[in-house]
Design a protein around this motif. Structure first.
Motif, PDB file in Angstrom:
ATOM      1  N   HIS A  20       0.812  -1.217   0.000  1.00  0.00           N
ATOM      2  CA  HIS A  20       0.000   0.000   0.000  1.00  0.00           C
ATOM      3  C   HIS A  20       0.840   1.259   0.000  1.00  0.00           C
ATOM      4  N   LYS A  21       2.090   1.173   0.486  1.00  0.00           N
ATOM      5  CA  LYS A  21       2.922   2.369   0.498  1.00  0.00           C
ATOM      6  C   LYS A  21       3.152   2.829  -0.940  1.00  0.00           C
ATOM      7  N   ARG A  22       3.460   1.853  -1.839  1.00  0.00           N
ATOM      8  CA  ARG A  22       3.744   2.237  -3.210  1.00  0.00           C
ATOM      9  C   ARG A  22       2.484   2.761  -3.878  1.00  0.00           C
ATOM     10  N   ILE A  90      -1.959   9.188   6.325  1.00  0.00           N
ATOM     11  CA  ILE A  90      -2.415   8.142   7.251  1.00  0.00           C
ATOM     12  C   ILE A  90      -3.724   8.546   7.933  1.00  0.00           C
ATOM     13  N   PRO A  91      -4.598   7.566   8.163  1.00  0.00           N
ATOM     14  CA  PRO A  91      -5.851   7.885   8.856  1.00  0.00           C
ATOM     15  C   PRO A  91      -5.647   7.934  10.370  1.00  0.00           C
ATOM     16  N   LEU A  92      -6.232   8.922  11.012  1.00  0.00           N
ATOM     17  CA  LEU A  92      -6.154   9.055  12.473  1.00  0.00           C
ATOM     18  C   LEU A  92      -7.518   9.497  12.992  1.00  0.00           C
ATOM     19  N   THR A  93      -7.943   8.904  14.084  1.00  0.00           N
ATOM     20  CA  THR A  93      -9.264   9.222  14.633  1.00  0.00           C
ATOM     21  C   THR A  93      -9.251  10.576  15.339  1.00  0.00           C
ATOM     22  N   ILE A  94     -10.337  11.299  15.210  1.00  0.00           N
ATOM     23  CA  ILE A  94     -10.480  12.558  15.937  1.00  0.00           C
ATOM     24  C   ILE A  94     -10.723  12.194  17.404  1.00  0.00           C
ATOM     25  N   LEU A 106      -5.525  14.854  18.048  1.00  0.00           N
ATOM     26  CA  LEU A 106      -5.221  13.484  17.621  1.00  0.00           C
ATOM     27  C   LEU A 106      -4.326  12.857  18.676  1.00  0.00           C
ATOM     28  N   VAL A 107      -4.483  11.563  18.900  1.00  0.00           N
ATOM     29  CA  VAL A 107      -3.541  10.848  19.766  1.00  0.00           C
ATOM     30  C   VAL A 107      -2.925   9.751  18.900  1.00  0.00           C
ATOM     31  N   ILE A 108      -1.598   9.759  18.846  1.00  0.00           N
ATOM     32  CA  ILE A 108      -0.905   8.923  17.870  1.00  0.00           C
ATOM     33  C   ILE A 108       0.061   7.974  18.557  1.00  0.00           C
ATOM     34  N   GLN A 109       0.074   6.742  18.082  1.00  0.00           N
ATOM     35  CA  GLN A 109       1.046   5.770  18.587  1.00  0.00           C
ATOM     36  C   GLN A 109       2.118   5.584  17.521  1.00  0.00           C
ATOM     37  N   ALA A 110       3.359   5.805  17.894  1.00  0.00           N
ATOM     38  CA  ALA A 110       4.467   5.677  16.935  1.00  0.00           C
ATOM     39  C   ALA A 110       4.781   4.195  16.745  1.00  0.00           C
ATOM     40  N   LYS A 113       7.103   3.827  10.164  1.00  0.00           N
ATOM     41  CA  LYS A 113       7.855   4.940   9.564  1.00  0.00           C
ATOM     42  C   LYS A 113       7.157   6.293   9.746  1.00  0.00           C
ATOM     43  N   THR A 114       5.905   6.384   9.307  1.00  0.00           N
ATOM     44  CA  THR A 114       5.256   7.697   9.307  1.00  0.00           C
ATOM     45  C   THR A 114       4.949   8.204  10.714  1.00  0.00           C
ATOM     46  N   THR A 115       4.447   7.329  11.567  1.00  0.00           N
ATOM     47  CA  THR A 115       4.102   7.784  12.916  1.00  0.00           C
ATOM     48  C   THR A 115       5.367   8.093  13.732  1.00  0.00           C
ATOM     49  N   LYS A 116       6.444   7.349  13.492  1.00  0.00           N
ATOM     50  CA  LYS A 116       7.703   7.655  14.201  1.00  0.00           C
ATOM     51  C   LYS A 116       8.283   8.982  13.689  1.00  0.00           C
ATOM     52  N   GLY A 153      -5.761   0.487  25.226  1.00  0.00           N
ATOM     53  CA  GLY A 153      -4.514   1.088  24.739  1.00  0.00           C
ATOM     54  C   GLY A 153      -4.800   2.394  24.039  1.00  0.00           C
ATOM     55  N   LEU A 154      -4.389   2.470  22.779  1.00  0.00           N
ATOM     56  CA  LEU A 154      -4.601   3.706  22.022  1.00  0.00           C
ATOM     57  C   LEU A 154      -6.092   3.978  21.781  1.00  0.00           C
ATOM     58  N   GLY A 155      -6.911   2.935  21.844  1.00  0.00           N
ATOM     59  CA  GLY A 155      -8.358   3.077  21.644  1.00  0.00           C
ATOM     60  C   GLY A 155      -9.011   3.945  22.712  1.00  0.00           C
ATOM     61  N   VAL A 260      -6.264  -1.090   6.744  1.00  0.00           N
ATOM     62  CA  VAL A 260      -5.384  -0.188   5.991  1.00  0.00           C
ATOM     63  C   VAL A 260      -6.235   0.645   5.034  1.00  0.00           C
ATOM     64  N   MET A 261      -6.047   1.961   5.086  1.00  0.00           N
ATOM     65  CA  MET A 261      -6.814   2.861   4.211  1.00  0.00           C
ATOM     66  C   MET A 261      -5.862   3.593   3.273  1.00  0.00           C
ATOM     67  N   VAL A 262      -6.325   3.904   2.087  1.00  0.00           N
ATOM     68  CA  VAL A 262      -5.497   4.659   1.148  1.00  0.00           C
ATOM     69  C   VAL A 262      -6.165   6.006   0.864  1.00  0.00           C
ATOM     70  N   SER A 309       6.814  -4.871   3.742  1.00  0.00           N
ATOM     71  CA  SER A 309       7.140  -3.565   3.141  1.00  0.00           C
ATOM     72  C   SER A 309       7.122  -2.456   4.192  1.00  0.00           C
ATOM     73  N   GLU A 310       6.301  -2.612   5.245  1.00  0.00           N
ATOM     74  CA  GLU A 310       6.303  -1.617   6.325  1.00  0.00           C
ATOM     75  C   GLU A 310       7.639  -1.642   7.078  1.00  0.00           C
ATOM     76  N   LYS A 311       8.156  -2.886   7.265  1.00  0.00           N
ATOM     77  CA  LYS A 311       9.443  -3.044   7.963  1.00  0.00           C
ATOM     78  C   LYS A 311      10.565  -2.410   7.128  1.00  0.00           C
TER      79      LYS A 311
HETATM   80  C1  LIG Z   1     -10.005   4.822  10.735  1.00  0.00           C
HETATM   81  C2  LIG Z   1      -8.641   4.681  11.348  1.00  0.00           C
HETATM   82  C3  LIG Z   1      -8.339   5.428  12.458  1.00  0.00           C
HETATM   83  C4  LIG Z   1      -7.073   5.339  13.042  1.00  0.00           C
HETATM   84  N1  LIG Z   1      -6.833   6.103  14.134  1.00  0.00           N
HETATM   85  C5  LIG Z   1      -5.613   6.092  14.699  1.00  0.00           C
HETATM   86  C6  LIG Z   1      -5.310   6.948  15.789  1.00  0.00           C
HETATM   87  O1  LIG Z   1      -6.149   7.717  16.273  1.00  0.00           O
HETATM   88  N2  LIG Z   1      -4.058   6.903  16.293  1.00  0.00           N
HETATM   89  C7  LIG Z   1      -3.088   6.066  15.780  1.00  0.00           C
HETATM   90  O2  LIG Z   1      -1.968   6.077  16.290  1.00  0.00           O
HETATM   91  N3  LIG Z   1      -3.362   5.236  14.768  1.00  0.00           N
HETATM   92  C8  LIG Z   1      -4.581   5.240  14.194  1.00  0.00           C
HETATM   93  N4  LIG Z   1      -4.839   4.430  13.118  1.00  0.00           N
HETATM   94  C9  LIG Z   1      -3.768   3.562  12.604  1.00  0.00           C
HETATM   95  C10 LIG Z   1      -2.749   4.406  11.836  1.00  0.00           C
HETATM   96  O3  LIG Z   1      -3.336   4.895  10.651  1.00  0.00           O
HETATM   97  C11 LIG Z   1      -1.528   3.540  11.509  1.00  0.00           C
HETATM   98  O4  LIG Z   1      -0.895   3.205  12.727  1.00  0.00           O
HETATM   99  C12 LIG Z   1      -0.532   4.269  10.632  1.00  0.00           C
HETATM  100  O5  LIG Z   1      -1.042   4.395   9.322  1.00  0.00           O
HETATM  101  C13 LIG Z   1       0.771   3.500  10.626  1.00  0.00           C
HETATM  102  O6  LIG Z   1       1.660   4.044   9.668  1.00  0.00           O
HETATM  103  P1  LIG Z   1       3.229   3.915   9.896  1.00  0.00           P
HETATM  104  O7  LIG Z   1       3.914   4.285   8.619  1.00  0.00           O
HETATM  105  O8  LIG Z   1       3.669   4.652  11.093  1.00  0.00           O
HETATM  106  O9  LIG Z   1       3.456   2.398  10.267  1.00  0.00           O
HETATM  107  P2  LIG Z   1       3.528   1.128   9.311  1.00  0.00           P
HETATM  108  O10 LIG Z   1       4.736   0.346   9.701  1.00  0.00           O
HETATM  109  O11 LIG Z   1       3.354   1.531   7.900  1.00  0.00           O
HETATM  110  O12 LIG Z   1       2.243   0.346   9.751  1.00  0.00           O
HETATM  111  C14 LIG Z   1       2.091  -0.209  11.050  1.00  0.00           C
HETATM  112  C15 LIG Z   1       0.698  -0.841  11.104  1.00  0.00           C
HETATM  113  O13 LIG Z   1      -0.278   0.205  11.010  1.00  0.00           O
HETATM  114  C16 LIG Z   1      -1.339  -0.173  10.123  1.00  0.00           C
HETATM  115  N5  LIG Z   1      -1.336   0.738   8.954  1.00  0.00           N
HETATM  116  C17 LIG Z   1      -0.296   1.044   8.137  1.00  0.00           C
HETATM  117  N6  LIG Z   1      -0.659   1.907   7.176  1.00  0.00           N
HETATM  118  C18 LIG Z   1      -1.961   2.154   7.348  1.00  0.00           C
HETATM  119  C19 LIG Z   1      -2.916   2.951   6.666  1.00  0.00           C
HETATM  120  N7  LIG Z   1      -2.628   3.663   5.573  1.00  0.00           N
HETATM  121  N8  LIG Z   1      -4.200   2.930   7.134  1.00  0.00           N
HETATM  122  C20 LIG Z   1      -4.512   2.246   8.234  1.00  0.00           C
HETATM  123  N9  LIG Z   1      -3.653   1.476   8.924  1.00  0.00           N
HETATM  124  C21 LIG Z   1      -2.398   1.430   8.500  1.00  0.00           C
HETATM  125  C22 LIG Z   1      -1.071  -1.605   9.721  1.00  0.00           C
HETATM  126  O14 LIG Z   1      -1.719  -2.463  10.643  1.00  0.00           O
HETATM  127  C23 LIG Z   1       0.413  -1.752   9.912  1.00  0.00           C
HETATM  128  O15 LIG Z   1       0.809  -3.076  10.138  1.00  0.00           O
HETATM  129  C24 LIG Z   1      -6.096   4.461  12.503  1.00  0.00           C
HETATM  130  C25 LIG Z   1      -6.405   3.693  11.386  1.00  0.00           C
HETATM  131  C26 LIG Z   1      -7.660   3.803  10.814  1.00  0.00           C
HETATM  132  C27 LIG Z   1      -7.993   2.991   9.604  1.00  0.00           C
END
Ligand SMILES: Cc1cc2nc3c(=O)[nH]c(=O)nc-3n(C[C@H](O)[C@H](O)[C@H](O)COP(=O)(O)OP(=O)(O)OC[C@H]3O[C@@H](n4cnc5c(N)ncnc54)[C@H](O)[C@@H]3O)c2cc1C
Ligand code: FES
Length: 332
Positions: A20-22, A90-94, A106-110, A113-116, A153-155, A260-262, A309-311
């Protein structure tokens, strides 16, 4: 029209084959920004981060300024964020919104790659390059008189606006928050202000009851035989456990799915989930669904699909940080 449909079909076919990254790179962000509500003139550089709080080594809060989004946001909705022009969306919940201050939280868990990267670069006074939303169907806050809101947790962050909305609707609200240990706990004070009862659960027993949130649900259901609805947000395995624990009593159970959302607009098919034997798209049909009908095993399997691919993306980013760090040291 034909070209448009063929494009969509190709995207649907591609999503199953490509990491999905590509694919995310193939669909230009500008397509998503078209759906962005008109931003105030002051947001030419993006949306200013007006508060940041670190809850632990991995979990952090960002509050950004976006008066129009704060006015429109409802419990249960999410945004798609791009922290810088070359970043991934990346999708993140309000997790919260303040209409008076015109801010969204927003509350984010690292975790990758993108969250870190956001954990490193998104600082107070900085800007989020693009934010699209609010997206998804708002949570249904009906006429339930007694509700249990469970966050694992993050939920814990995304369940907050729902707990507040139920309380505001007049429901007796029981909050159940689960953490691995006390050191990871956050927002218990915020929940106390909107819940009639609050049960804290920790895996190691360092705060509240020792055990999973399902132990908290069992305790609440023993005391209250008239619960109308349970709402649970957290890792899929936790939401599955919560749904299983209410099935026998046939208590309505709502979960918020995170595939996973795009694009986040129902076009790519990346966020397919199986609910009651039907294929639905979490971004436009959800993210809230009937927990008793969700195929959690399919969701968990789909979430594991892109792990290699995420790794790889994380390792490449960490290597580039190391090289940049070395160069900066050499210049000093
Ligand atoms: C509707 C929705 C709400 C979300 N809300 C939050 C939130 O409030 N806080 C938060 O920390 N995270 C949330 N997430 C998850 C967050 O989007 C992923 O943790 C983030 O995309 C990871 O990207 P990364 O590059 O850091 O990690 P990566 O290494 O790319 O991914 C780590 C894991 O995160 C998930 N992920 C990766 N890419 C996506 C993507 N494009 N869409 C969804 N999940 C993905 C997969 O399970 C993956 O294994 C939510 C996801 C969705 C679908
Ligand atoms: S993210 Fe593309 S259809 Fe939902």
């Amino acid at each position: 029209m034909h070209i448009w449909l063929s494009w969509l079909t190709s995207v649907n076919a591609l999503i199953d084959r490509m990491p999905h990254k590509r694919l995310a790179k193939k669909i230009d962000l500008k397509g998503a920004v078209m759906h962005q509500p008109a931003a105030p003139a002051s947001s030419a550089r993006g949306f200013e981060i007006v508060a940041r709080q670190d809850f632990s080594d991995t979990t952090f809060l960002l509050e950004f300024s976006h008066p129009m989004m704060a006015r429109a946001a409802k419990a249960g909705q999410f945004v798609i964020v791009m922290s810088h022009p070359e970043g991934e969306r990346i999708p993140l919940t309000i997790a919260d919104f303040d209409r008076g201050r015109g801010t969204v939280t927003l509350v984010i868990q690292a975790v990758g790659k993108t969250t870190k990267e956001m954990q490193q670069t998104c600082q107070l006074g900085g800007h989020l390059y693009a934010v699209v939303g609010p997206m998804g169907i708002p949570s249904h806050v009906g006429k339930a008189k007694k509700v249990i809101c469970v966050g694992g947790g993050l939920g814990v962050a995304p369940i907050f606006p729902q707990a507040r909305a139920f309380k505001e609707s007049g429901a007796y609200t029981i909050g159940i928050l689960g953490f691995r240990s006390k050191s990871l706990m956050f927002w218990d004070d915020k929940f106390r202000s909107v819940c009639d009862e609050l049960i804290i659960c920790t895996d190691d027993g360092s705060a509240g009851i020792k055990g999973l949130v399902t132990a908290g649900i069992a305790q609440a259901l023993e005391k209250h035989t008239d619960v109308d609805e349970v709402v649970a947000i957290g890792p899929p395995v936790m939401m599955k456990g919560c749904s299983d624990s209410t099935r026998a009593k046939d208590i309505k159970t709502t979960v918020s799915l995170n595939p996973v959302m795009v694009d986040g607009t129902g076009m790519c098919g990346g966020c397919r989930v199986k609910v009651g034997g039907k294929v639905l798209f979490a971004c436009v049909d959800g993210p809230d669904f009937d927990g008793h009908a969700v195929d959690f095993d399919d969701l968990m399997q789909r979430l594991r699909r892109y792990v290699p691919s995420e790794k790889e993306a994380l390792e490449r980013w960490q290597e580039s940080c190391r090289i940049r760090g070395d160069a900066a040291l050499q210049q000093a």
